[in-house]
Design an enzyme around this catalytic site. Sequence first.
Site, short mmCIF file in Angstrom:
data_model
loop_
_atom_site.label_atom_id
_atom_site.label_comp_id
_atom_site.label_asym_id
_atom_site.label_seq_id
_atom_site.Cartn_x
_atom_site.Cartn_y
_atom_site.Cartn_z
N ASP A 1 -8.12 -8.60 -0.85
CA ASP A 1 -7.64 -7.28 -1.23
C ASP A 1 -7.18 -7.37 -2.68
O ASP A 1 -5.99 -7.39 -2.97
CB ASP A 1 -6.48 -6.85 -0.32
CG ASP A 1 -6.07 -5.40 -0.54
OD1 ASP A 1 -6.70 -4.72 -1.38
OD2 ASP A 1 -5.10 -4.94 0.10
N CYS B 1 -9.97 -1.23 -3.88
CA CYS B 1 -9.33 0.00 -4.35
C CYS B 1 -10.00 0.53 -5.60
O CYS B 1 -9.71 1.63 -6.06
CB CYS B 1 -7.84 -0.24 -4.62
SG CYS B 1 -7.52 -1.44 -5.93
N GLU C 1 -1.34 -15.69 -3.60
CA GLU C 1 -0.78 -14.53 -4.32
C GLU C 1 -0.23 -14.98 -5.67
O GLU C 1 0.38 -16.04 -5.79
CB GLU C 1 0.33 -13.89 -3.49
CG GLU C 1 1.12 -12.79 -4.16
CD GLU C 1 0.24 -11.64 -4.64
OE1 GLU C 1 0.47 -11.16 -5.77
OE2 GLU C 1 -0.66 -11.22 -3.89
N GLN D 1 0.83 -1.20 0.00
CA GLN D 1 0.00 0.00 0.00
C GLN D 1 0.87 1.26 0.00
O GLN D 1 1.91 1.31 0.66
CB GLN D 1 -0.92 0.02 1.22
CG GLN D 1 -2.03 -1.03 1.18
CD GLN D 1 -3.16 -0.67 0.22
OE1 GLN D 1 -3.09 0.31 -0.51
NE2 GLN D 1 -4.20 -1.49 0.22
#
Length: 646
Positions: A508, A536, A456, A406
Site C-alpha cells: 500500500d 491511491c 515502514e 486511511q
Amino acid sequence: MEQIKDEKIVENVKSKDNNVELTTESKENVKEETKTTNETSTETPSDQIYVPNSTLHSMVIFGLPKYLDSKKFTKFLEQNNVPFKKIKKIVKESFGIVSFDSVEDRDKYLEYFQGFQFNDKTKLKTEAKEEKSDRMKRKYEEKELDKKEDNRESKLLTIEEIVCPWYNIPYEEQLKKKKNQIEKVMINIKSTTRKESLHNLPEWLVKRDKTKEEKMCCGLEEIVPSPVTENYRNKAQYTIGYDADNKPCVGFALGRTGNGITIVADPSNAPLISKRSNEIRRLFNEYITEPNLGSNRKPFDKNSHSGFWRQLTVRDFTTGETMATVQFNHKGLTAEELETEKNNLKNYFASLPEEQRITSLSIQLYDGISNSAPVDLAVETIDGPEFIHENLLGCQFRVSANAFFQINTKATELLYSKVLDWAQVSQDTTLLDICCGTGTIGQCISKKVKKVIGLEISPDAVIDSINNAKLNKIDNAEYLVGKAEDTLPTLLTKSNGGKDQEFIGIVDPPRGGLHGDVLKAIRTFEPIKKLVYVSCNQNSLIPDAAKLCKGISKTMKGTPFVPTKAIAFDLFPHTDLVELVVLFERVENNTTTTTTTTTNSDNNLIIQENENEKEEEEEEDKKRKRDENEEIENENNEKKEIKLEN
C-alpha cells in the site's frame, strides 16, 4: 524514448524550474545557495503575487553528441575554462544547460560557444535560457493585459471547486466517471508492459493478445461506492493564512503559491470535512483572531516568510476521539515565548465545554520556507495522550500525529475485507506488509497466517504498529523501520531464499509508488507467489505494474507476475481520486517469448536486445535519481495546495 526536435525540447526546458545537475565541486554549495535564494526572495507590488529572485543565469548549448553524459560534459567545459556553477546533460539528448553566477559570464560564453567546432561534423549553437523569476514576471504581465486588477479575485475558484471539484455531479455519475478512468488505467498497464518487454514478451501478454476484445490487462470488477459520501474525512490539514479581506483565516488555500495565490478560504461548506473537524477548526480560528483569548500572533505569510501560525491538522475518528496538531513558525522566538504560546493554547482548549474538548493536543515547530514540513518532523504533545484510537474490522488501532491512516474509515473496511479475501492466506503463510503504516492490514489478517512482517519508513508509525499488536494481543507480527528499498532485499536474503516457505505480499505505497529496488526485490524473490497492490495513485501504479509483469531482462529478473483481477473502491467521493486494488500472481510456466523473424537476423536481434537492456539500466538509474530528488524536495510539487492527505 520518442525523439523530439531541439526547438521543442528547449521550449519544454524553458517551462521548467531551473533545476540542474550538480558538478562534484558545486554540490557542497547547494544548501547555502538554496538558503540564499529563498532569503533574498521579494514580493512584487502586485496583489498576492510572489516572484522569487534567481541567483543563476543559464544558457542552452545545442548540437552536443547524444552519448555525452554529465561527467563528460563537465570535463569538456573545464577544458575550455568555463566558470560554470551548475550543469545539466541527459544522455540521448543533444543539448546541455550551463548556469553561471553572473549574467556577464553567461553572455561571454554564449558568444564563445556560438559556432564552436565540437568535432569534425558538429558546430554548436547557443541560446540564453529564460530564468524562473523573469518567466514568472512575464507571465504575470501577460495575464494583466487580459484582465483588470479589480477582477482578479472574482476569477478565483471557490473552496468547493478546490477541495471537492465533483461536488455538483450526481454520485452515480461520479462512479461512472471513475470506472472509465480505471478502465483506461488497466489498458495502459497492458500497453506499458508491452513497451517495457520489447522483444521479450511474457507469455500471459501473448495469450491475452489473441483475444482482441481483451484490451485491459485483466478483468475489472464493479467499482465499490463509499458507504458515506458527506463529511467522511477523518483527517484534514488546514492552512493558516489570510482571506480575501486580508483577515486571519484557518482553511484551505485557493490555489498554489507558485501561481501567485495565497488567499485562504473558510471550508465550512465543503461536504468532505467532518462536522467535528470543522468545529475544531472554527474554535481555533476564533483563538487566533480574538486577542482577548490569549494570542496576538499573526498567521504565516508565504511571501515574506514571517508570522507565527502555519498549519492546523485535525483527526476525528469514529471512536469519538480527536487530535489537533498546531504548527508554529518559531524562528526568532525565545524558549520562554514559545512556552507561553504553548500554555495559552493548552489553557484555551482546556477551558472549553466538555463536548468541545480535544482528546490529544500537540504542537510542531517548523521554520522552513517550504509549505510542507518533513513527514517525520517531531511533534510535542502538550495535553492528553500522544495518540488516539480508531476501530477497523474488529481490531483497535492507535494513531499518532505523524502516522498514516486511511481517511475514510467505513470505506476502508470494505477495501481491507477485499484485500484479505484476495490474499487467500493460510497458517503456513508469511505475510509481507510493505508500507504498512500503523499495521492495519497485516494485523487484521494476523490470526490467519503464520507470521506478519511489516515494513515502514516512519518511526512513529512503526511504534504505533508495535503497540497496536500488543493492543490487539497479536504475537506473530514484527516491524522494521526504514525505506522499503533498503529493508526488503535484506529481509529476503535472511530468509534463506524462502525455501519451504509460503510468502504473500501486500503493498500500500505512497502516491509516488514503489521504489525500483523494491520492485526488483519482489520480482527476484520467487517464493512470493501472490502480491496484492493497493494504489491511491494510478499514475504510479502503471509503471510499477509494468515492471512486475514485464518479460525477464538483465534489470528485472525473476518470473513475471500476471495481473489476474482488479477492483476499485471510492474512498474519496466528490473528487477524481479512487483506490484501486490489483491482484498479481506468478503462474507456473509463465515463460517469456522472444520474437524473431528469420534465422539470419538472430545476431541483429541479440544486438538490439542488448541495446534495449542497456536503455533499461539507464532508465533505472535516472528513476533512482528522480526518486532521491523527490525525497529531498519533500513533496513540494503537489498539484494543489489543499493540505488534505489522500
